[in-house]
Design a protein around this motif. Structure first.
Motif, PDB file in Angstrom:
ATOM      1  N   GLN A  50      94.270 108.883 135.545  1.00  0.00           N
ATOM      2  CA  GLN A  50      93.613 107.585 135.765  1.00  0.00           C
ATOM      3  C   GLN A  50      93.970 107.061 137.155  1.00  0.00           C
ATOM      4  O   GLN A  50      93.119 106.525 137.867  1.00  0.00           O
ATOM      5  CB  GLN A  50      94.048 106.569 134.706  1.00  0.00           C
ATOM      6  CG  GLN A  50      93.469 106.854 133.338  1.00  0.00           C
ATOM      7  CD  GLN A  50      93.261 105.559 132.538  1.00  0.00           C
ATOM      8  OE1 GLN A  50      92.416 104.749 132.871  1.00  0.00           O
ATOM      9  NE2 GLN A  50      94.044 105.392 131.501  1.00  0.00           N
ATOM     10  N   ALA A  51      95.235 107.229 137.524  1.00  0.00           N
ATOM     11  CA  ALA A  51      95.653 106.758 138.849  1.00  0.00           C
ATOM     12  C   ALA A  51      94.877 107.489 139.942  1.00  0.00           C
ATOM     13  O   ALA A  51      94.443 106.888 140.929  1.00  0.00           O
ATOM     14  CB  ALA A  51      97.157 106.963 139.018  1.00  0.00           C
TER      15      ALA A  51
ATOM     16  N   LYS B 116      77.469 104.264 138.714  1.00  0.00           N
ATOM     17  CA  LYS B 116      78.641 103.481 139.120  1.00  0.00           C
ATOM     18  C   LYS B 116      79.303 102.875 137.887  1.00  0.00           C
ATOM     19  O   LYS B 116      78.652 102.644 136.872  1.00  0.00           O
ATOM     20  CB  LYS B 116      78.174 102.326 140.012  1.00  0.00           C
ATOM     21  CG  LYS B 116      78.044 102.677 141.469  1.00  0.00           C
ATOM     22  CD  LYS B 116      78.457 101.439 142.314  1.00  0.00           C
ATOM     23  CE  LYS B 116      78.820 101.795 143.732  1.00  0.00           C
ATOM     24  NZ  LYS B 116      77.667 102.240 144.513  1.00  0.00           N
ATOM     25  N   ALA B 117      80.571 102.548 138.010  1.00  0.00           N
ATOM     26  CA  ALA B 117      81.297 101.975 136.873  1.00  0.00           C
ATOM     27  C   ALA B 117      80.627 100.699 136.383  1.00  0.00           C
ATOM     28  O   ALA B 117      80.278  99.826 137.176  1.00  0.00           O
ATOM     29  CB  ALA B 117      82.744 101.694 137.274  1.00  0.00           C
TER      30      ALA B 117
ATOM     31  N   VAL C 161      76.011  98.030 124.775  1.00  0.00           N
ATOM     32  CA  VAL C 161      76.546  99.390 124.668  1.00  0.00           C
ATOM     33  C   VAL C 161      76.469 100.054 126.031  1.00  0.00           C
ATOM     34  O   VAL C 161      75.402 100.136 126.638  1.00  0.00           O
ATOM     35  CB  VAL C 161      75.749 100.213 123.639  1.00  0.00           C
ATOM     36  CG1 VAL C 161      76.232 101.658 123.644  1.00  0.00           C
ATOM     37  CG2 VAL C 161      75.888  99.601 122.250  1.00  0.00           C
ATOM     38  N   LYS C 162      77.600 100.509 126.527  1.00  0.00           N
ATOM     39  CA  LYS C 162      77.642 101.095 127.863  1.00  0.00           C
ATOM     40  C   LYS C 162      78.139 102.529 127.793  1.00  0.00           C
ATOM     41  O   LYS C 162      79.091 102.830 127.099  1.00  0.00           O
ATOM     42  CB  LYS C 162      78.558 100.256 128.761  1.00  0.00           C
ATOM     43  CG  LYS C 162      78.104  98.805 128.873  1.00  0.00           C
ATOM     44  CD  LYS C 162      78.967  98.033 129.847  1.00  0.00           C
ATOM     45  CE  LYS C 162      78.719  96.538 129.741  1.00  0.00           C
ATOM     46  NZ  LYS C 162      77.340  96.128 130.025  1.00  0.00           N
ATOM     47  N   ARG C 163      77.454 103.374 128.535  1.00  0.00           N
ATOM     48  CA  ARG C 163      77.847 104.781 128.541  1.00  0.00           C
ATOM     49  C   ARG C 163      78.527 105.134 129.851  1.00  0.00           C
ATOM     50  O   ARG C 163      78.267 104.531 130.890  1.00  0.00           O
ATOM     51  CB  ARG C 163      76.625 105.665 128.328  1.00  0.00           C
ATOM     52  CG  ARG C 163      76.102 105.544 126.912  1.00  0.00           C
ATOM     53  CD  ARG C 163      75.169 106.657 126.505  1.00  0.00           C
ATOM     54  NE  ARG C 163      75.163 106.722 125.052  1.00  0.00           N
ATOM     55  CZ  ARG C 163      74.626 105.779 124.267  1.00  0.00           C
ATOM     56  NH1 ARG C 163      74.059 104.702 124.782  1.00  0.00           N
ATOM     57  NH2 ARG C 163      74.688 105.889 122.956  1.00  0.00           N
ATOM     58  N   GLY C 164      79.402 106.138 129.770  1.00  0.00           N
ATOM     59  CA  GLY C 164      80.100 106.549 130.984  1.00  0.00           C
ATOM     60  C   GLY C 164      80.526 107.994 130.904  1.00  0.00           C
ATOM     61  O   GLY C 164      80.606 108.592 129.825  1.00  0.00           O
ATOM     62  N   LEU C 165      80.768 108.559 132.079  1.00  0.00           N
ATOM     63  CA  LEU C 165      81.193 109.951 132.196  1.00  0.00           C
ATOM     64  C   LEU C 165      82.498 109.968 132.982  1.00  0.00           C
ATOM     65  O   LEU C 165      82.613 109.285 134.005  1.00  0.00           O
ATOM     66  CB  LEU C 165      80.095 110.735 132.935  1.00  0.00           C
ATOM     67  CG  LEU C 165      80.255 112.233 133.132  1.00  0.00           C
ATOM     68  CD1 LEU C 165      80.320 112.959 131.788  1.00  0.00           C
ATOM     69  CD2 LEU C 165      79.086 112.776 133.969  1.00  0.00           C
ATOM     70  N   GLY C 166      83.453 110.719 132.489  1.00  0.00           N
ATOM     71  CA  GLY C 166      84.735 110.803 133.191  1.00  0.00           C
ATOM     72  C   GLY C 166      85.307 112.194 133.062  1.00  0.00           C
ATOM     73  O   GLY C 166      84.853 112.989 132.231  1.00  0.00           O
TER      74      GLY C 166
ATOM     75  N   TYR D 245      86.252 103.820 131.728  1.00  0.00           N
ATOM     76  CA  TYR D 245      86.194 103.035 132.962  1.00  0.00           C
ATOM     77  C   TYR D 245      84.801 103.130 133.587  1.00  0.00           C
ATOM     78  O   TYR D 245      84.205 102.130 133.988  1.00  0.00           O
ATOM     79  CB  TYR D 245      87.254 103.506 133.964  1.00  0.00           C
ATOM     80  CG  TYR D 245      87.121 102.768 135.276  1.00  0.00           C
ATOM     81  CD1 TYR D 245      87.590 101.459 135.396  1.00  0.00           C
ATOM     82  CD2 TYR D 245      86.473 103.340 136.362  1.00  0.00           C
ATOM     83  CE1 TYR D 245      87.429 100.751 136.574  1.00  0.00           C
ATOM     84  CE2 TYR D 245      86.298 102.636 137.542  1.00  0.00           C
ATOM     85  CZ  TYR D 245      86.773 101.339 137.646  1.00  0.00           C
ATOM     86  OH  TYR D 245      86.584 100.641 138.804  1.00  0.00           O
ATOM     87  N   ASN D 246      84.283 104.333 133.633  1.00  0.00           N
ATOM     88  CA  ASN D 246      82.953 104.516 134.215  1.00  0.00           C
ATOM     89  C   ASN D 246      81.903 103.732 133.414  1.00  0.00           C
ATOM     90  O   ASN D 246      80.945 103.202 133.975  1.00  0.00           O
ATOM     91  CB  ASN D 246      82.609 106.016 134.267  1.00  0.00           C
ATOM     92  CG  ASN D 246      81.249 106.262 134.883  1.00  0.00           C
ATOM     93  OD1 ASN D 246      80.341 106.779 134.232  1.00  0.00           O
ATOM     94  ND2 ASN D 246      81.084 105.864 136.140  1.00  0.00           N
ATOM     95  N   ALA D 247      82.117 103.652 132.104  1.00  0.00           N
ATOM     96  CA  ALA D 247      81.165 102.918 131.268  1.00  0.00           C
ATOM     97  C   ALA D 247      81.256 101.414 131.503  1.00  0.00           C
ATOM     98  O   ALA D 247      80.242 100.736 131.658  1.00  0.00           O
ATOM     99  CB  ALA D 247      81.410 103.237 129.794  1.00  0.00           C
ATOM    100  N   THR D 248      82.494 100.922 131.537  1.00  0.00           N
ATOM    101  CA  THR D 248      82.685  99.462 131.464  1.00  0.00           C
ATOM    102  C   THR D 248      83.167  98.814 132.756  1.00  0.00           C
ATOM    103  O   THR D 248      83.108  97.596 132.883  1.00  0.00           O
ATOM    104  CB  THR D 248      83.752  99.134 130.394  1.00  0.00           C
ATOM    105  OG1 THR D 248      84.991  99.743 130.804  1.00  0.00           O
ATOM    106  CG2 THR D 248      83.352  99.673 129.034  1.00  0.00           C
TER     107      THR D 248
END
Ligand SMILES: Cc1cc2nc3c(=O)[nH]c(=O)nc-3n(C[C@H](O)[C@H](O)[C@H](O)COP(=O)(O)OP(=O)(O)OC[C@H]3O[C@@H](n4cnc5c(N)ncnc54)[C@H](O)[C@@H]3O)c2cc1C
Lengths: 328, 832
Positions: free
Chosen positions: B459-460, B503-504, B511-516, B803-806
């Motif tokens: 994460q850092a 973008k994040a 409902v938010k989707r994200g890729l990490g 994080y990417n989602a929200t």
């Protein structure tokens, strides 16, 4: 587990005749055996009611629905009339535990099962509900406890089907040696302030012989949120029943599970909907009103935003509108 | 450069998998280390291929290198696409036995006259036992024996015995601590009798959280510095670290060690990120609980054990009871999961053996689920302070990690592995502290310390990349020299559609989707003493023998593939005899070392046995043994089509009843000319797509792309099983699992599988596995390991996806709705 006698009852009369103060009725046995194995219950006799014939039927007529106490959760889930007219009930049954458990678990047993509070369920804690003097959840690990009426004992009532049944004005037919009585489920479940040692009005030796749900045109919906979908208990669940006149709601009934030591009727929320249009705004106002008087403990205030979201969404869904969300 | 190289030299250590990843080459114990090194047979130089098969980046692709290979070992195997069984999706040989219930697990073992055991455990979190009254229990109908433990294993002990509290019995240091056991004619009788044991406790003050235990006035878990004996696999941290109060540390000497100048590193940085991360205690939750059936006979102690190490259980039983190893036999036909917690004899195992000795009958002792959750090990929690800095161009200049965690009454809560070993950085400093608490001891658990450490580090790294305006993959390409991971990032990016990543916090609805994504680092660990025998009978039958146990990974099948490949037979033609210390000692299954350790022994033994057979029959066929080939069930001469026999016919020509060869793995091949042992790591990169309900806090993992390397993939089907399992356990760790202790009374509140929440079928995402074939040219099979890498990056990848989602960083595990809502600022009075 302690040693116990086993009596197979073939009729309600025989069951009532066999029961002593120290005995328990056994239906599916899902909860009772867990309690015995964990050393929380130690009945000296089990009266098996599972074989009593005629108590495992669902019947429907223009007066309403009659559910035998030995009907399984799977039967409720799959019954076409329940699915069609009492959707919230079918939905609630389908979200309980696992298919295996739903095949064993009965309606009577589900309503009378004991709470899952981890202090109550642990042999290490002699809590108020078990005859002790302290509710360990008050200043302990209360993430999963009640946010209403939680000062004497902070359990939440475990029954998932009780939530829609109360919302639909369901009643319990109770049979004792001295005769039958019928009680609204809303009055059947009781507060710990009334008697902390139990969750309902059932007296020893009394048997639920039917659950009756009056016929209604109301539209219903149910939603359960756990931390995960697979056999998890609800953090919060809600049943909504809306009697509609055109686009206006004439009477709303909103009941919360996972909120209080009994299925909690959110009257303030109902008031916001009675005689008004169901819109995103009115649903939100109702959901917020439902939480206005919550008294969360140290670690469960997070339930408030969850209830606000799922109450609003479930009102909208009961009214036939869409509400986006991620299942858990 | 085919494999990552670091400066640290390897050293031999005692034991199997420790709570800490240990260096590369290891042998089971000192004896073996001695046996393995001397009298090395002559070696010869061999040209081998090394590198990533079909790597996109030219620099990582296969090259030819010269290695020094011990005499008598076969040539390097061809690439997987040219082989018959190795590298193929062979279904488990024991699949039918398992699905029909025929497979006999320890809990299925019933011996004539067998008694049933139950453990007596403490009901206090910290106490001195004044007396134990067993009279009532002994008198209970059916009870045949009672045994009270005088010494406990698998937890820390005061180093200077004179400083331990005076006590007739071991001091109770956690609720659920084993005290002894009862053997009776039925399980019910044993369980009931346990309730009749009367224990008089003198209660002592206790402490259960890291925060409380660090306070200067905290009750002391141990009155003086304590250490955990390094039983095989049983957790344990570094030995010689200072201890003050309950806090043991700092441990600094991790591989790589502190290096460079931290202050200078941070002063060179153009951007620095700093954060506090928290992870929870996770328990192993093996489907089969710990347990044994112990059968003490004057001539032999036989132990049926649910274990990851038949040999390590044998060694510990021999040591505890002071009998020769030769008089202990350990059998593990099938076992239902261990994840690092099942190596030693265990207090329950010792109790069972003692009760068997006492009663003269076999004793079965399987832990209850509650005992399992309380006393058989866990992954320590962690509070990690992570600070890293980099230059504008992305070059990492400094990394700092300080972590405190509790392994309960054990040690091994360190988390610095990933920070020390993942990225190239000139200035790295880590400090790890173990904090003793009155809670069950940790044990090794699938990549000890690494999921925790990766959760913070990865994460850092993402945060720093964002601060520098760099893509997380670009940033990693800049700082990560591991060739497999480079390839894995490229593949994962392609599979997951990384270039389309928004973008994040870009989604508009609730409902938010994200890729990490996040990365793994794990170590090439091998038991150099791992041994196997292959015997070919004159009737054409082939037996494979080793005490190696199949803990579910499928080594039984993989070994049959290896032998079949060498002998030109079908895997099902090989009779597999494993999981029994009667056979040559196999490796313990921990540290992801099983396949790496035992497949070379298997191939070498099969090769030797083949040579023996061929040499016996060659003269009769008027050919040289070197010209004979075994393939497709036949033995034939390379250039003479008239010489061709079935395998059976060939075997029938042997003069003796059988030929048999035993081979040990030995060390990894050295570079020709005697280069130093190398520190080699595996990679692994996972990408996760999540959906976050920002109103209810629910996080759902929708898809995971898991791209891994583990040397030569031996059986992609079984590999995928392992990776799927790692990903699932990783998601479960990320979102659900959490051992909860009541802070006021010191009892675990969820020692069951209902309130201790493990991922279920509805939480299972679509998992796409891709395995990179990474030929290392270091052993006769080029095999590596996968069990642990597969779990390391998952939680971190999910957190980066959240994080990417929200647009909100969740630095705490598990990321349950309460945590997510708090992080979103939606809970009054709560933050995360
Ligand atoms: C993993 C797991 C997850 C679960 N999740 C959920 C969930 O999400 N939601 C939920 O609602 N439940 C859940 N349950 C609980 C389960 O639904 C109940 O235990 C079950 O419904 C009990 O029914 P039974 O017939 O087995 O009752 P029994 O165990 O036989 O009886 C329970 C109690 O009811 C009494 N009783 C039974 N029938 C009658 C009657 N006719 N009249 C009077 N008293 C009676 C018995 O005497 C006993 O005291 C879960 C259980 C498990 C194990």
């Amino acid at each position: 587990m302690n040693r116990f006698d086993w009596v197979n009852a073939n009729s309600v009369d025989q069951a009532l005749a066999s029961v002593t103060d120290e005995s328990s009725f056994k239906a599916g046995g899902v909860d009772l055996l867990d309690l015995m194995k964990d050393g929380i219950a130690s009945p000296s006799r089990l009266v098996n009611i599972r074989q009593i014939s005629g108590l495992d039927q669902i019947s429907e007529d223009d007066k309403g629905l009659r559910i035998g106490p030995l009907v399984t959760l799977t039967q409720i889930e799959e019954h076409p009339a329940v699915q069609k007219t009492y959707a919230a009930l079918s939905e609630a049954a389908s979200r309980i535990a696992t298919p295996q458990i739903r095949n064993m678990a009965t309606v009577g047993g589900n309503l009378v099962q004991r709470p899952r509070c981890w202090y109550f369920r642990s042999e290490d804690f002699h809590c108020r509900k078990k005859g002790g003097t302290h509710c360990f959840a008050q200043d302990g690990e209360n993430d999963y406890h009640a946010i209403f009426d939680n000062r004497v004992c902070a359990i939440i009532h475990p029954s998932g089907i009780a939530v829609p049944l109360v919302a639909m004005n369901g009643r319990a037919e109770i049979t004792a040696k001295k005769g039958k009585r019928e009680v609204a489920l809303e009055e059947f479940f009781t507060s710990p302030t009334h008697d902390v040692h139990r969750e309902n009005i059932l007296e020893p030796g009394e048997l639920i012989t039917a659950i009756v749900v009056p016929a209604s045109e109301a539209r219903t919906a149910y939603y359960k949120q756990g931390e995960k979908e697979s056999f998890d208990w609800p953090i919060a669940d809600v049943a909504v029943s809306l009697a509609m006149q055109g686009s206006r709601c004439s009477k709303a009934s909103i009941v919360l599970g996972g909120a209080a030591p009994y299925p909690y009727r959110a009257k303030a929320a109902e008031a916001k909907l009675n005689n008004s249009e169901i819109t995103e705004d009115s649903a939100r106002a109702a959901a917020d009103a439902a939480m206005a008087n919550a008294t969360p403990l140290e670690k469960n205030a997070y339930k408030i935003p969850i209830f606000e979201a799922i109450v609003r969404r479930t009102i909208l869904r009961a009214a036939g509108m869409k509400a986006e969300g991620v299942a858990a | 450069m085919p494999v990552q190289e670091q400066s640290q030299q390897s050293k031999d250590v005692k034991g199997g998998t420790k709570g800490e990843p240990k260096p590369v080459q290891r042998s089971r114990d000192k004896d073996q280390a001695k046996k393995a090194t001397p009298a090395q047979p002559a070696s010869h130089d061999m040209k081998v291929r090394s590198g990533i098969v079909s790597a996109a980046a030219q620099q990582d692709a296969i090259t030819e290198v010269t290695r020094s290979v011990p005499a008598g070992e076969p040539d390097q195997l061809a690439n997987n696409d040219e082989l018959k069984f190795i590298g193929k999706r062979i279904t488990r040989l024991d699949g039918p036995a398992k699905t029909t219930g025929r497979a006999r697990y320890t809990s299925d073992v019933y011996l004539p006259g067998m008694l049933y055991g139950a453990m007596i455990t403490s009901t206090m979190p910290h106490a001195r036992i004044r007396s134990i009254d067993v009279t009532k229990a002994k008198a209970y109908p059916g009870v045949k024996g009672v045994y009270i433990l005088q010494h406990l294993s698998d937890m820390a002990e005061v180093k200077d015995k004179s400083k331990e509290m005076a006590s007739k019995y071991p001091i109770v240091r956690f609720a659920g601590q084993p005290i002894g056991g009862i053997a009776a004619t039925s399980q019910a009788a044993a369980n009931e009798a346990v309730k009749l044991i009367k224990i008089d406790y003198e209660q002592l003050a206790f402490v259960t959280s890291v925060e409380d235990a660090r306070r200067p006035d905290a009750p002391l878990v141990y009155p003086a510095p304590a250490a955990m004996a390094a039983t095989a696999g049983g957790g344990g941290g570094e030995e010689d670290v200072p201890q003050k109060g309950n806090v043991r540390g700092p441990a600094r000497s991790r591989r790589g060690g502190p290096h460079g100048d931290l202050e200078k590193g941070f002063s060179e940085a153009d951007a620095v990120v700093e954060g506090d991360y928290r992870t929870q205690v996770q328990t192993h939750c093996s489907l089969e609980t710990h347990g044994v059936v112990a059968d003490w006979k004057p001539e032999m102690l036989t132990v049926y054990a649910s274990t990851q190490g038949t040999s390590t259980v044998r060694d510990e039983m021999a040591e505890v009871f002071g009998i020769p190893k030769a008089k202990v036999r350990v059998i593990t036909e099938y076992m239902g999961g261990g994840f690092g917690a099942k190596f030693g004899a265990g207090n329950f195992g010792v109790t069972a053996a003692a009760l068997s000795k006492q009663t003269g009958a076999p004793v079965k002792m399987m832990l209850s689920r509650k005992q399992e959750q309380l006393s058989s090990g866990n992954r320590p929690d962690a509070r990690i302070h992570m600070k890293i800095g980099a230059k504008k161009d992305g070059t990492l200049t400094a990394m700092q990690l300080v972590s405190y965690g509790t392994a309960g009454v054990g040690t091994g809560a360190g988390t610095a592995g990933p920070t020390q070993n993942m990225y190239k950085c000139a200035n790295v400093h880590t400090e790890e502290y173990d904090v003793f608490t009155n809670a069950g001891p940790a044990a090794a658990m699938r990549a000890p310390g690494h999921p925790q450490g990766a959760f913070a580090l990865e994460q850092a790294v993402d945060e720093l990349a964002e601060k520098l305006g760099m893509d997380p993959l670009e940033f990693r390409d800049k700082n990560d020299e591991h060739p497999a991971r480079r390839e894995e990032r490229r593949i994962g990016a392609e599979l997951s559609g990384w270039s389309q990543r928004h973008k994040a916090g870009a989604d508009s609805g609730p409902v938010k989707r994200g890729l990490g994504m996040a990365q793994a680092v794990w170590y090439r660990i091998a038991d150099v003493g791992a041994s196997a025998e292959v015997r070919i009978g004159r009737d054409g039958s082939v037996e494979f023998m080793s005490s190696v146990q199949d803990i579910g990974g499928g080594i039984r099948t993989v070994l049959a593939q290896v032998v079949a490949e060498e002998l030109g037979l079908q895997p099902r033609d090989i009779t597999m005899k494993i999981g029994d210390t009667t056979y040559p000692p196999g490796p313990p299954s921990g540290g992801s070392q099983t396949t790496n350790s035992i497949t070379p022994s298997a191939r070498n033994a099969a090769y030797k046995a083949k040579r023996m057979l061929l040499e016996e029959i060659a003269p009769g066929l008027n050919v040289s043994a070197d010209d004979l080939v075994m393939s497709e069930g036949k033995v034939f001469a390379k250039d003479n089509p008239s010489v061709s026999l079935s395998f059976k016919q060939a075997a029938a020509r042997m003069k003796t009843d059988d030929v048999s060869a035993t081979a040990k793995r030995g060390e990894d091949y050295k570079e020709a000319g005697g280069g130093r042992g190398r520190f080699i790591t595996y990679g692994g990169v996972q990408f996760a797509q999540v959906a976050v309900d920002t109103e209810t806090g629910v996080i759902k993992v929708e898809k995971v792309w898991a791209v891994h390397d583990c040397g030569r993939p031996m059986n992609p089907l079984l590999l995928e099983n392992q990776i799927n399992g790692g990903v699932l356990q990783g998601i479960s760790y990320a979102l659900y699992e959490d051992r909860v202790i009541d802070r006021n009374y010191g009892y675990v509140l969820n020692p069951n599988l209902e309130q201790y929440k493990v991922i279920g079928s509805r939480e299972t995402p679509e998992i796409k596995v891709h395995v990179v074939e990474n030929i290392l040219g270091l052993s006769s099979t080029d095999a590596g390991g996968i069990g642990e890498p597969a779990k390391i990056p998952t939680a971190a990848a999910v957190a980066n996806a959240v994080y990417n989602a929200t647009g909100v960083r969740v630095r705490q595990l598990p990321m349950r709705p309460a945590t997510m809502l708090a992080a979103l600022g939606k809970v009054k009075g709560m933050t995360a």
